[in-house]
Enzyme design. Sequence first.
Site, short mmCIF file in Angstrom:
data_model
loop_
_atom_site.label_atom_id
_atom_site.label_comp_id
_atom_site.label_asym_id
_atom_site.label_seq_id
_atom_site.Cartn_x
_atom_site.Cartn_y
_atom_site.Cartn_z
N ALA A 64 33.23 89.66 37.04
CA ALA A 64 33.08 91.06 36.65
C ALA A 64 34.45 91.70 36.76
O ALA A 64 35.33 91.19 37.46
CB ALA A 64 32.08 91.74 37.57
N GLY A 103 31.04 86.94 38.37
CA GLY A 103 30.20 87.28 37.23
C GLY A 103 30.30 86.28 36.09
O GLY A 103 29.37 86.14 35.30
N GLU A 162 27.97 83.62 37.05
CA GLU A 162 26.62 84.19 36.92
C GLU A 162 26.20 84.30 35.45
O GLU A 162 25.05 84.04 35.11
CB GLU A 162 26.58 85.57 37.61
CG GLU A 162 26.75 85.44 39.13
CD GLU A 162 26.98 86.77 39.82
OE1 GLU A 162 27.97 87.44 39.49
OE2 GLU A 162 26.17 87.14 40.69
N GLU A 184 33.12 86.35 45.50
CA GLU A 184 33.01 87.77 45.83
C GLU A 184 33.27 88.05 47.31
O GLU A 184 33.74 89.14 47.66
CB GLU A 184 31.61 88.29 45.46
CG GLU A 184 31.38 88.39 43.96
CD GLU A 184 30.80 87.13 43.32
OE1 GLU A 184 30.86 86.06 43.96
OE2 GLU A 184 30.31 87.24 42.19
C1 HXC Z 1 39.76 92.14 36.49
C2 HXC Z 1 41.01 90.21 36.38
C3 HXC Z 1 39.95 89.45 36.95
C4 HXC Z 1 38.75 90.15 37.28
C5 HXC Z 1 41.60 88.13 36.58
N1 HXC Z 1 42.00 89.35 36.18
N2 HXC Z 1 40.36 88.18 37.06
N3 HXC Z 1 40.90 91.53 36.16
N4 HXC Z 1 38.72 91.48 37.02
N5 HXC Z 1 37.68 89.52 37.79
C6 HXC Z 1 43.31 89.72 35.59
C7 HXC Z 1 44.40 89.73 36.63
O1 HXC Z 1 44.36 90.93 37.35
C8 HXC Z 1 45.62 89.58 35.78
O2 HXC Z 1 45.91 90.82 35.19
C9 HXC Z 1 45.14 88.65 34.66
O3 HXC Z 1 43.72 88.74 34.67
C10 HXC Z 1 45.52 87.21 34.90
O4 HXC Z 1 45.07 86.82 36.19
P1 HXC Z 1 46.03 86.14 37.28
O5 HXC Z 1 45.38 86.36 38.60
O6 HXC Z 1 47.43 86.57 37.09
O7 HXC Z 1 45.90 84.60 36.84
P2 HXC Z 1 46.08 83.31 37.80
O8 HXC Z 1 47.21 83.55 38.77
O9 HXC Z 1 46.13 82.15 36.87
O10 HXC Z 1 44.74 83.25 38.65
C11 HXC Z 1 43.47 83.04 38.02
C12 HXC Z 1 42.32 83.38 39.02
C13 HXC Z 1 42.53 84.82 39.53
C14 HXC Z 1 42.31 82.39 40.18
C15 HXC Z 1 41.03 83.26 38.24
O11 HXC Z 1 42.73 85.69 38.44
C16 HXC Z 1 41.40 85.34 40.33
O12 HXC Z 1 41.19 84.99 41.53
N6 HXC Z 1 40.61 86.26 39.76
C17 HXC Z 1 39.52 86.95 40.42
C18 HXC Z 1 38.35 86.01 40.60
C19 HXC Z 1 37.21 86.71 41.30
O13 HXC Z 1 37.31 87.17 42.46
N7 HXC Z 1 36.09 86.87 40.60
C20 HXC Z 1 34.94 87.56 41.12
C21 HXC Z 1 35.02 88.97 40.69
S1 HXC Z 1 33.72 89.93 41.35
P3 HXC Z 1 47.40 91.45 35.20
O14 HXC Z 1 47.20 92.78 34.57
O15 HXC Z 1 47.83 91.46 36.61
O16 HXC Z 1 48.17 90.47 34.35
C22 HXC Z 1 32.42 89.55 40.44
C23 HXC Z 1 31.09 90.04 40.80
C24 HXC Z 1 31.09 91.18 41.64
O17 HXC Z 1 32.48 88.91 39.46
C25 HXC Z 1 29.72 91.46 42.06
C26 HXC Z 1 29.64 92.42 43.16
C27 HXC Z 1 29.73 93.86 42.74
#
Ligand code: HXC
Length: 257
Positions: free
Chosen positions: A65, A108, A111, A131
């Site tokens: 998400a 997400g 999911e 998360e």
């Molecule tokens: C918003 C995101 C994002 C996300 C990545 N980006 N994931 N933006 N929401 N979930 C954005 C980054 O901020 C970055 O933007 C660009 O995408 C590239 O990501 P990087 O991190 O620079 O890439 P990399 O170093 O290759 O790492 C990839 C990754 C990492 C390991 C997948 O991006 C990551 O850990 N992402 C988050 C994963 C996560 O926690 N997902 C769960 C989300 S919560 P910029 O602008 O900086 O270039 C969820 C449910 C929540 O899904 C439910 C409860 C409410």
Amino acid sequence: ENFDNILVERRGRVGLITLNRPKALNALNKATLDELVAAVTAMDSDPEVGAVVLTGSAKAFAAGADIKEMQSQGYMDMYASDWFRGWEDFTRLRIPVVAAVSGFALGGGCELAMMCDFIIAGDNAKFGQPEINLGVLPGMGGSQRLTRAVGKSKAMDMILTGRLMDAEEAERSGLVSRVVPAADVVEEALKAAEVIASKSKPAAMMAKEAVNAAFETGLAQGVVFERRLFHSMFATADQKEGMAAFAEKRQPDFTHR
Ligand code: HXC
């Protein structure tokens, strides 16, 4: 129709939807949800479309998400808008949906893949519910669907530690139906979807509904539900055609009625 966050194509009787926010690794914001539901809803009721493939990019199916969209929200914002409720509309669609997962399917993204009917994974796929690292927990069904898919022990391990699962472990634990070379994942999913789309659409939709009932009802109730659906197929032209084709030793020509 033109969308900003997804690409929509038709390949014969298959609809191909590609999540297309590459700069955010296909993070699922509200706009993407709305577009995805609109695109699949149109295919659901289109007799010319028999199955859907949902995919992302080579690097990410979807990295979750959209964290930046949620970051500043308060409880009442979340509650009042019933954040993520719209994903239920996606799960209620009747057309079969195959997820083609390459790269990250996190939070997400994992999911959403699990909301599809089955997952074909590239050998580079990484699944996870990270998360916990953000100080929250899964919010789009992950604690429920992952547990049903892989069992309690592995679901707890994934959700409490936030560790990622590779494609091999995902196949071994039943999260995905097949692992294929990463470069072929969309092609393989399209092939599977073409096979599905060549069948009777009402039969495929009811079969999906019957399998889903296995997650929502007890065995006795599920078996009765299946039998009622089975009986109802005998009102379709496709049942007459399918069985006639078998008896006449020819291929069926389904009209999806
Ligand atoms: C918003 C995101 C994002 C996300 C990545 N980006 N994931 N933006 N929401 N979930 C954005 C980054 O901020 C970055 O933007 C660009 O995408 C590239 O990501 P990087 O991190 O620079 O890439 P990399 O170093 O290759 O790492 C990839 C990754 C990492 C390991 C997948 O991006 C990551 O850990 N992402 C988050 C994963 C996560 O926690 N997902 C769960 C989300 S919560 P910029 O602008 O900086 O270039 C969820 C449910 C929540 O899904 C439910 C409860 C409410």
